[in-house]
Design an enzyme around this catalytic site. Structure first.
Site, PDB file in Angstrom:
ATOM      1  N   ASN A 103       0.863  -1.177   0.000  1.00 20.07           N
ATOM      2  CA  ASN A 103       0.000   0.000   0.000  1.00 20.07           C
ATOM      3  C   ASN A 103       0.898   1.223   0.000  1.00 20.07           C
ATOM      4  O   ASN A 103       1.479   1.576   1.026  1.00 20.07           O
ATOM      5  CB  ASN A 103      -0.888  -0.022   1.258  1.00 20.07           C
ATOM      6  CG  ASN A 103      -1.687   1.256   1.422  1.00 20.07           C
ATOM      7  OD1 ASN A 103      -1.782   2.065   0.492  1.00 20.07           O
ATOM      8  ND2 ASN A 103      -2.262   1.456   2.594  1.00 20.07           N
ATOM      9  N   TRP A 104       1.020   1.836  -1.168  1.00 19.57           N
ATOM     10  CA  TRP A 104       1.954   2.963  -1.305  1.00 19.57           C
ATOM     11  C   TRP A 104       1.373   4.242  -0.691  1.00 19.57           C
ATOM     12  O   TRP A 104       2.073   5.252  -0.605  1.00 19.57           O
ATOM     13  CB  TRP A 104       2.287   3.210  -2.776  1.00 19.57           C
ATOM     14  CG  TRP A 104       3.035   2.092  -3.459  1.00 19.57           C
ATOM     15  CD1 TRP A 104       3.328   0.837  -2.946  1.00 19.57           C
ATOM     16  CD2 TRP A 104       3.595   2.110  -4.779  1.00 19.57           C
ATOM     17  NE1 TRP A 104       4.015   0.096  -3.863  1.00 19.57           N
ATOM     18  CE2 TRP A 104       4.198   0.844  -5.005  1.00 19.57           C
ATOM     19  CE3 TRP A 104       3.639   3.059  -5.799  1.00 19.57           C
ATOM     20  CZ2 TRP A 104       4.834   0.517  -6.212  1.00 19.57           C
ATOM     21  CZ3 TRP A 104       4.277   2.740  -7.005  1.00 19.57           C
ATOM     22  CH2 TRP A 104       4.873   1.487  -7.193  1.00 19.57           C
ATOM     23  N   LYS A 105       0.126   4.214  -0.330  1.00 23.49           N
ATOM     24  CA  LYS A 105      -0.548   5.397   0.237  1.00 23.49           C
ATOM     25  C   LYS A 105      -0.366   6.607  -0.703  1.00 23.49           C
ATOM     26  O   LYS A 105      -0.308   6.432  -1.909  1.00 23.49           O
ATOM     27  CB  LYS A 105      -0.044   5.675   1.648  1.00 23.49           C
ATOM     28  CG  LYS A 105      -0.080   4.430   2.543  1.00 23.49           C
ATOM     29  CD  LYS A 105       0.093   4.750   3.978  1.00 23.49           C
ATOM     30  CE  LYS A 105       0.215   3.453   4.777  1.00 23.49           C
ATOM     31  NZ  LYS A 105       0.093   3.653   6.201  1.00 23.49           N
ATOM     32  N   HIS A 125      -9.446   1.106   4.826  1.00 22.10           N
ATOM     33  CA  HIS A 125      -8.179   1.332   5.536  1.00 22.10           C
ATOM     34  C   HIS A 125      -8.436   2.302   6.695  1.00 22.10           C
ATOM     35  O   HIS A 125      -9.220   3.237   6.568  1.00 22.10           O
ATOM     36  CB  HIS A 125      -7.136   1.895   4.574  1.00 22.10           C
ATOM     37  CG  HIS A 125      -5.759   1.904   5.159  1.00 22.10           C
ATOM     38  ND1 HIS A 125      -5.353   2.851   6.070  1.00 22.10           N
ATOM     39  CD2 HIS A 125      -4.715   1.060   4.997  1.00 22.10           C
ATOM     40  CE1 HIS A 125      -4.109   2.579   6.431  1.00 22.10           C
ATOM     41  NE2 HIS A 125      -3.701   1.504   5.794  1.00 22.10           N
ATOM     42  N   GLU A 130      -6.837   4.699   7.781  1.00 22.59           N
ATOM     43  CA  GLU A 130      -6.598   6.115   7.477  1.00 22.59           C
ATOM     44  C   GLU A 130      -7.805   6.724   6.782  1.00 22.59           C
ATOM     45  O   GLU A 130      -8.141   7.889   6.978  1.00 22.59           O
ATOM     46  CB  GLU A 130      -5.317   6.254   6.637  1.00 22.59           C
ATOM     47  CG  GLU A 130      -4.084   6.028   7.503  1.00 22.59           C
ATOM     48  CD  GLU A 130      -2.859   5.553   6.758  1.00 22.59           C
ATOM     49  OE1 GLU A 130      -2.843   5.577   5.515  1.00 22.59           O
ATOM     50  OE2 GLU A 130      -1.907   5.133   7.441  1.00 22.59           O
ATOM     51  N   GLU A 180      -5.431  -4.948  10.606  1.00 25.22           N
ATOM     52  CA  GLU A 180      -4.426  -3.909  10.776  1.00 25.22           C
ATOM     53  C   GLU A 180      -4.726  -3.119  12.049  1.00 25.22           C
ATOM     54  O   GLU A 180      -5.523  -2.169  12.014  1.00 25.22           O
ATOM     55  CB  GLU A 180      -4.448  -2.950   9.591  1.00 25.22           C
ATOM     56  CG  GLU A 180      -4.115  -3.581   8.261  1.00 25.22           C
ATOM     57  CD  GLU A 180      -3.530  -2.564   7.303  1.00 25.22           C
ATOM     58  OE1 GLU A 180      -2.391  -2.766   6.877  1.00 25.22           O
ATOM     59  OE2 GLU A 180      -4.193  -1.559   7.018  1.00 25.22           O
ATOM     60  N   GLY A 204       2.463   2.198  10.818  1.00 24.18           N
ATOM     61  CA  GLY A 204       3.449   3.265  10.688  1.00 24.18           C
ATOM     62  C   GLY A 204       4.167   3.614  11.984  1.00 24.18           C
ATOM     63  O   GLY A 204       4.851   4.637  12.058  1.00 24.18           O
ATOM     64  N   SER A 232       3.309  -2.162  10.358  1.00 18.89           N
ATOM     65  CA  SER A 232       4.755  -2.184  10.630  1.00 18.89           C
ATOM     66  C   SER A 232       5.423  -3.506  10.282  1.00 18.89           C
ATOM     67  O   SER A 232       6.344  -3.946  10.977  1.00 18.89           O
ATOM     68  CB  SER A 232       5.031  -1.809  12.099  1.00 18.89           C
ATOM     69  OG  SER A 232       4.646  -0.474  12.334  1.00 18.89           O
ATOM     70  N   GLY A 253       2.790  -1.184   4.327  1.00 20.92           N
ATOM     71  CA  GLY A 253       2.770   0.236   3.976  1.00 20.92           C
ATOM     72  C   GLY A 253       4.168   0.749   3.713  1.00 20.92           C
ATOM     73  O   GLY A 253       4.713   0.612   2.623  1.00 20.92           O
ATOM     74  N   GLY A 254       4.783   1.322   4.728  1.00 23.94           N
ATOM     75  CA  GLY A 254       6.072   1.985   4.577  1.00 23.94           C
ATOM     76  C   GLY A 254       7.131   1.144   3.878  1.00 23.94           C
ATOM     77  O   GLY A 254       7.840   1.637   2.992  1.00 23.94           O
TER      78      GLY A 254
HETATM   79  C1  PEP Z   1      -0.825   0.194   6.110  1.00 23.48           C
HETATM   80  O1  PEP Z   1      -1.024   1.388   6.167  1.00 23.48           O
HETATM   81  O2  PEP Z   1      -1.607  -0.548   5.484  1.00 23.48           O
HETATM   82  C2  PEP Z   1       0.352  -0.320   6.778  1.00 23.48           C
HETATM   83  C3  PEP Z   1       0.385  -1.568   7.103  1.00 23.48           C
HETATM   84  O3  PEP Z   1       1.361   0.581   7.019  1.00 23.48           O
HETATM   85  P1  PEP Z   1       2.800   0.279   7.676  1.00 23.48           P
HETATM   86  O4  PEP Z   1       3.303  -1.007   7.094  1.00 23.48           O
HETATM   87  O5  PEP Z   1       3.639   1.442   7.304  1.00 23.48           O
HETATM   88  O6  PEP Z   1       2.576   0.153   9.142  1.00 23.48           O
END
Ligand code: PEP
Length: 251
Positions: free
Chosen positions: A13-15, A98, A100, A168, A174, A212, A233-234
């Protein structure tokens, strides 16, 4: 619940990250390293990059996904994207719900359910996200919260073939913090039991963990029974990290 382990899905997920040159370079680097990776790979770039990234991964086994869709079909919804538009760009998946989006846009379970239904109607696989906040976990409500979100967010026509559930925990996204393996297992087991109460093919649903996930913890997380992949994500913004995570997905 005993089940034959499915090939893991590692979804990036590049956001809201990436200009065209960056997205193209990332997509090309993932493609270059994807051969032999023992997992299904999915990249979900921002909508502005779907065409660019789709072209860069075209003809490979890497799937393309959107990060959101509108619940309605094409029409008067300024700034939004219909699921059919994602499918038209070559997307096979769409992330919905999600945390967010639930937080930034006030998306309720009912809205997430409608978006997932729109995704299915367009022939997409919906990745339905859910997870408790830190306060909810501290109050001992994590299982109840995810069960409620699951019940409210999955569309009637959901099946193992068209729907993926991503657990999640909001407090893990994050932050560099992750639940213990025991806590992930407890939630995934609970989700699986809740699915079994509603769907005859519950054992086949892919349950992803997200929050994470990094190369340093992916081996342990992806080895857990009932973890069918990861939503990343990140770490999905670095090809080598994304691919390193996916390499821990041997069956
Ligand atoms: C996400 O936002 O879906 C996610 C898992 O982010 P991160 O891996 O950065 O925690």
């Amino acid at each position: 619940m005993d089940k034959t382990r499915s090939r893991r899905l590692i979804a990036g997920n590049w956001k809201m990250n990436g200009l065209r040159a960056e997205g193209l370079a990332l997509a090309r680097a993932i493609r270059a390293g994807a051969a032999g990776v023992p997992a299904d790979l999915l990249v979900c770039p921002p909508a502005t990059l779907l065409g660019t990234v789709g072209a860069a991964i075209g003809g490979s086994t890497i799937a393309l996904g959107g990060q959101d869709c509108h619940a309605a079909g094409p029409g008067a919804h300024t700034g939004d994207i219909a699921a059919a538009m994602l499918a038209d760009l070559g997307c096979r998946y769409v992330i919905v719900g999600h945390s967010e989006r639930r937080a930034d846009h006030g998306e309720s379970d009912a809205m997430v359910q409608a978006k997932a239904a729109a995704g299915l109607a367009a022939g997409l696989i919906a990745i339905v996200c859910l997870g408790e906040t830190e306060a909810e976990r501290d109050r001992g409500e994590a299982l109840a919260v995810v069960a409620r979100q699951l019940a409210g967010s999955l569309p009637v026509k959901a099946s193992a073939a068209n729907t993926v559930v991503a657990y999640e925990p909001v407090w893990a996204i994050g932050t560099g913090r992750t639940p213990s393996s025991a806590d992930i297992l407890a939630v995934h087991g609970h989700l699986r039991r809740e699915l079994a109460g509603r769907f005859s093919d519950a054992a086949g649903f892919r349950l992803l963990y997200g929050g994470s996930v990094k190369p340093g913890n992916a081996r342990e997380i992806l080895a857990l029974p009932d973890v069918d992949g990861a939503l990343v994500g990140g770490a999905s913004l670095k090809a080598e990290d994304f691919l390193a995570i996916a390499r821990f997905s041997a069956p």
